[in-house]
Design a protein around this motif. Structure first.
Motif, PDB file in Angstrom:
ATOM      1  N   ASP A  58      -0.374   2.143 -11.383  1.00  0.00           N
ATOM      2  CA  ASP A  58       0.531   2.945 -12.208  1.00  0.00           C
ATOM      3  C   ASP A  58       1.424   3.825 -11.327  1.00  0.00           C
ATOM      4  N   LEU A  59       2.723   3.603 -11.417  1.00  0.00           N
ATOM      5  CA  LEU A  59       3.682   4.395 -10.626  1.00  0.00           C
ATOM      6  C   LEU A  59       4.557   5.271 -11.518  1.00  0.00           C
ATOM      7  N   ARG A  60       4.310   5.217 -12.828  1.00  0.00           N
ATOM      8  CA  ARG A  60       5.280   5.822 -13.753  1.00  0.00           C
ATOM      9  C   ARG A  60       5.518   7.302 -13.481  1.00  0.00           C
ATOM     10  N   HIS A  61       4.438   8.007 -13.098  1.00  0.00           N
ATOM     11  CA  HIS A  61       4.570   9.455 -12.874  1.00  0.00           C
ATOM     12  C   HIS A  61       5.444   9.799 -11.664  1.00  0.00           C
ATOM     13  N   LEU A  62       5.747   8.811 -10.829  1.00  0.00           N
ATOM     14  CA  LEU A  62       6.610   9.098  -9.667  1.00  0.00           C
ATOM     15  C   LEU A  62       8.066   9.304 -10.091  1.00  0.00           C
ATOM     16  N   GLY A  63       8.441   8.681 -11.190  1.00  0.00           N
ATOM     17  CA  GLY A  63       9.809   8.837 -11.691  1.00  0.00           C
ATOM     18  C   GLY A  63      10.764   7.831 -11.053  1.00  0.00           C
ATOM     19  N   ALA A  75      13.815   8.059  -9.833  1.00  0.00           N
ATOM     20  CA  ALA A  75      14.581   8.378  -8.617  1.00  0.00           C
ATOM     21  C   ALA A  75      13.730   8.099  -7.370  1.00  0.00           C
ATOM     22  N   LYS A  76      12.458   8.533  -7.400  1.00  0.00           N
ATOM     23  CA  LYS A  76      11.599   8.320  -6.218  1.00  0.00           C
ATOM     24  C   LYS A  76      11.306   6.828  -6.031  1.00  0.00           C
ATOM     25  N   ILE A  77      11.052   6.138  -7.123  1.00  0.00           N
ATOM     26  CA  ILE A  77      10.774   4.694  -7.013  1.00  0.00           C
ATOM     27  C   ILE A  77      11.992   3.982  -6.412  1.00  0.00           C
ATOM     28  N   ASN A  78      13.166   4.329  -6.878  1.00  0.00           N
ATOM     29  CA  ASN A  78      14.373   3.667  -6.345  1.00  0.00           C
ATOM     30  C   ASN A  78      14.596   3.982  -4.877  1.00  0.00           C
ATOM     31  N   LYS A  79      14.265   5.198  -4.482  1.00  0.00           N
ATOM     32  CA  LYS A  79      14.532   5.582  -3.091  1.00  0.00           C
ATOM     33  C   LYS A  79      13.493   4.993  -2.136  1.00  0.00           C
ATOM     34  N   LYS A  80      12.203   5.112  -2.517  1.00  0.00           N
ATOM     35  CA  LYS A  80      11.166   4.745  -1.548  1.00  0.00           C
ATOM     36  C   LYS A  80      10.531   3.381  -1.800  1.00  0.00           C
ATOM     37  N   LEU A  81      10.598   2.908  -3.034  1.00  0.00           N
ATOM     38  CA  LEU A  81       9.919   1.651  -3.354  1.00  0.00           C
ATOM     39  C   LEU A  81      10.841   0.680  -4.109  1.00  0.00           C
ATOM     40  N   PRO A  82      12.082   0.533  -3.639  1.00  0.00           N
ATOM     41  CA  PRO A  82      13.003  -0.329  -4.401  1.00  0.00           C
ATOM     42  C   PRO A  82      12.538  -1.785  -4.458  1.00  0.00           C
ATOM     43  N   PHE A  83      11.883  -2.239  -3.383  1.00  0.00           N
ATOM     44  CA  PHE A  83      11.462  -3.640  -3.311  1.00  0.00           C
ATOM     45  C   PHE A  83      10.293  -3.893  -4.266  1.00  0.00           C
ATOM     46  N   GLU A  98       0.834  -1.203   0.000  1.00  0.00           N
ATOM     47  CA  GLU A  98       0.000   0.000   0.000  1.00  0.00           C
ATOM     48  C   GLU A  98       0.876   1.264   0.000  1.00  0.00           C
ATOM     49  N   GLY A  99       2.119   1.119   0.449  1.00  0.00           N
ATOM     50  CA  GLY A  99       3.070   2.232   0.405  1.00  0.00           C
ATOM     51  C   GLY A  99       3.209   2.777  -1.015  1.00  0.00           C
ATOM     52  N   ALA A 100       3.014   1.914  -2.014  1.00  0.00           N
ATOM     53  CA  ALA A 100       3.122   2.362  -3.408  1.00  0.00           C
ATOM     54  C   ALA A 100       2.033   3.388  -3.714  1.00  0.00           C
ATOM     55  N   ARG A 101       0.833   3.172  -3.126  1.00  0.00           N
ATOM     56  CA  ARG A 101      -0.244   4.160  -3.301  1.00  0.00           C
ATOM     57  C   ARG A 101      -0.039   5.328  -2.345  1.00  0.00           C
ATOM     58  N   GLY A 102       0.495   5.031  -1.155  1.00  0.00           N
ATOM     59  CA  GLY A 102       0.795   6.104  -0.196  1.00  0.00           C
ATOM     60  C   GLY A 102       1.761   7.113  -0.813  1.00  0.00           C
TER      61      GLY A 102
END
Ligand SMILES: Cc1cc2nc3c(=O)[nH]c(=O)nc-3n(C[C@H](O)[C@H](O)[C@H](O)COP(=O)(O)OP(=O)(O)OC[C@H]3O[C@@H](n4cnc5c(N)ncnc54)[C@H](O)[C@@H]3O)c2cc1C
Length: 580
Positions: A314-319, A321-329, A246-250
């Motif tokens: 859809d997480l694409r708009h996060l970019g 850098a943010k995906i790697n930092k907060k949602l690497p798993f 759910e962090g991905a939506r958070g």
């Protein structure tokens, strides 16, 4: 048979069990404590938790906000005294974790960072990137290891509670390495055995989540409470059931249907903009989001995958850098298990069985109705989560109520120093004989473990899925009873002693069948819709009749279902409103 003796025995080395062990080591160093776990503690399911752990920490938040979110999230079925104790003790527990070395993610200025989570009005979910459970379990395990007096029974499997004159005084356990059955006597026992996701075919839960502690206490006469409330998490990978947190939506991820439309706006979860808004759209509670999927699917607006229908996260708009930092798993899981890189493509997801709100009936100190027997963590129903748990409350629950159960067990053990040793030894020998006769020496059995387990999974999915009704629940009652009957005729290929995983699977299945029956009966008898229990034949919440906990009692035949009042302290029942 070997006999071991302790003051307090904890069954389970996950978050709740280890927190209990630390409390006993710190506050009661004179007690002889043991931790029994069927897997090495770091392999407990807590390690898989991703998104984080809730506690009030920011100046814009308050204990009342956390309590109200939990009460309304629970659809008013949570006990408010437990919820008030929980929110009050949560921040202290989380700070303690920080001092023990838990690497919480931080703001640039060094303050603890928090992320929004479903159903919460204010950001209060502490996290360690998206590997929160791994870091929390590591922190708890390394801290628990400091107490050298604690005895560890790694890879020992509890099969029975030893109860004499109505008082729990230990367990029997199989030492997996040798296959020997041992008696482990204790003045108090704390069950921290985790959940029951494996009752279902499609779950985020690890293979070890087989309802063992629930079945052990049920057999010892404790009621199983609110078993009809099973949480579907809205975003699992099709096929494997692996969780996308759910962090991905958070952190800003959105859910869209096959036309790229944010369909949650059609299900009372608010207009999509401005985004993000707490308690709205993708940050609504899990029950509502999973139910919305079913309707979207029925309208034919989902996408097809080789493993059934799905929607897109859809997480694409996060970019990147943010995906790697907060949602690497999340990125790693999507790449490895769905062949999708969320930086470039949306992830297919669908609802998947995730969490048991119900469990062993306890009071707010983790005490059950059997003196000397305590429970904490996902196996227990205190009741904090009512009809629907809010994401990130569970990890904190392990800490708050793991500690509380330990304190109560220590008190009990100190006040009840005597054990009925001879009688307990006899019971343990009987249990050793039962296992040998029922599984190891048995001749002529015909039923296969895998067949029965698959059939049980299907009965559970058909009867107690996201939506239920009398037409599917009623036939499930004799079906589950028949599976229990057929289990008596089960046969094993492996009759050897060391590491007999087939034997363990058989006992786990026996546990699950008992608990499945309690869940189906509880669901059949609750003729209303509340939280995760949605009856299409009774679509309204009925506070008049059912603002009550279901209590399933074991009998020689079908379970008997009774009811217990919900504790209301400050928040009278009201409508659950999201998306405003
Ligand atoms: C993939 C996933 C992600 C999650 N993410 C979050 C999150 O971000 N935030 C949140 O709040 N919650 C989350 N949850 C829920 C939460 O992680 C669990 O509810 C919680 O970790 C359960 O902890 P526990 O200590 O009760 O049990 P577990 O961690 O499951 O441990 C159970 C222990 O009991 C032992 N055991 C069981 N049966 C026996 C037996 N018969 N004999 C001996 N030992 C036995 C096992 O060996 C194990 O050590 C998540 C759950 C999953 C599945």
């Amino acid at each position: 048979m070997e006999i071991h003796e302790h003051d307090v025995v904890i069954v389970g080395g996950g978050g709740a069990g280890l927190r209990a062990a630390i409390e006993l080591g710190e506050a009661h160093p004179h007690l002889r404590v043991a931790v029994v776990s069927k897997v090495y503690p770091m392999r407990s399911h807590t390690v898989a938790a991703e998104g984080g752990s809730a506690a009030v920490i920011k100046p814009n938040d308050s204990l009342d906000h956390h309590a109200y979110d939990t009460v309304s999230g629970s659809d008013w079925l949570g006990d408010q005294d437990a919820i008030e104790a929980f929110v009050k003790e949560a921040p202290g527990e989380m700070i303690r974790m920080d001092h023990w070395g838990c690497p919480w993610s931080r703001e640039p200025d060094g303050h603890v960072a928090v992320r929004p989570f479903g159903g919460m009005t204010i950001e209060r979910t502490w996290y360690a990137a998206d590997k929160s459970g791994f870091h929390m379990l590591h922190t708890l395990f390394q801290t628990a290891l400091k107490f050298q007096a604690t005895k560890w029974y790694h890879e020992w499997f509890a099969t029975k509670l030893l109860v004499d004159e109505g008082r729990c005084q230990g367990i029997t356990a199989i030492e997996l390495l040798t296959g020997q059955v041992h008696a482990i006597l204790a003045k108090a026992v704390i069950l921290c055995t985790g959940g029951m996701g494996r009752l279902y075919p499609y779950t985020t839960n690890g293979a070890i989540k087989t309802a063992d502690g629930m079945a052990l206490s049920y057999r010892a006469g404790v009621a199983l409470k609110d078993m009809e409330f099973v949480q579907y998490h809205p975003t699992g990978l099709p096929g494997s059931g692996i969780l996308i947190t759910e962090g991905a939506r958070g952190d800003g991820g959105i859910l869209v249907n096959k036309d790229g439309y944010r369909y949650l706006q059609d299900y009372g979860l608010g207009p999509p903009d401005p985004w993000p808004r707490l308690r709205a759209m993708e940050l609504g509670p899990r029950d509502r989001l999973s139910q919305a999927f079913v309707h979207e699917d029925a309208k034919g607006r989902t996408i097809q995958t080789p493993f059934g229908t799905a929607v897109h996260l859809d997480l694409r708009h996060l970019g990147e850098a943010k995906i790697n930092k907060k949602l690497p798993f999340v990125r790693e899981l999507a790449k490895n298990y769905a062949g999708i890189d969320p930086v470039h493509d949306p992830i297919p997801v669908r609802p998947v069985v995730h969490y048991a709100m119900g469990g062993i009936d306890t009071d707010i100190h983790g005490a059950t109705t059997v003196p000397g027997l305590f429970a904490a963590g996902e196996c227990a129903c205190i009741s904090l989560n009512g009809a629907n748990r809010l994401g990130s409350n569970s990890l904190t629950e392990l800490l708050v109520f793991g500690r509380r159960a330990a304190a109560a067990a220590a008190r009990f053990a100190t006040e009840h120093p005597k054990l009925a040793k001879e009688l307990l030894k006899k019971q343990a020998a009987d249990e050793e004989g039962r296992i040998a006769a029922q599984f190891i020496r048995k001749q002529g059995g015909k039923e296969r473990i895998a067949t029965l387990r698959r059939e049980m999974n299907l009965v559970m999915e058909e009867s107690t899925g996201i939506y239920r009704d009398g037409k599917t629940l009623e036939p499930a009652l004799p079906k589950i009873a028949a599976l229990k009957e057929r289990f008596r005729n089960v046969t094993l290929d492996d009759r050897t002693a060391p590491f007999n995983t087939e034997l363990i699977s058989a006992i786990e299945l026996e546990f699950m069948l008992e608990v499945a029956e309690a869940a189906i009966h509880s669901a059949f008898q609750r003729k209303e819709s509340r939280g995760s229990h949605q009856r299409t034949d009774f679509p309204k919440r009925d506070d008049q009749t059912f603002l009550k906990h279901s209590m399933a009692y074991r009998t020689d035949g079908a379970p008997r279902i009774g009811y217990k009042d919900v504790v209301i302290t400050r928040w009278p029942p009201a409508e659950r409103v999201y998306g405003k």
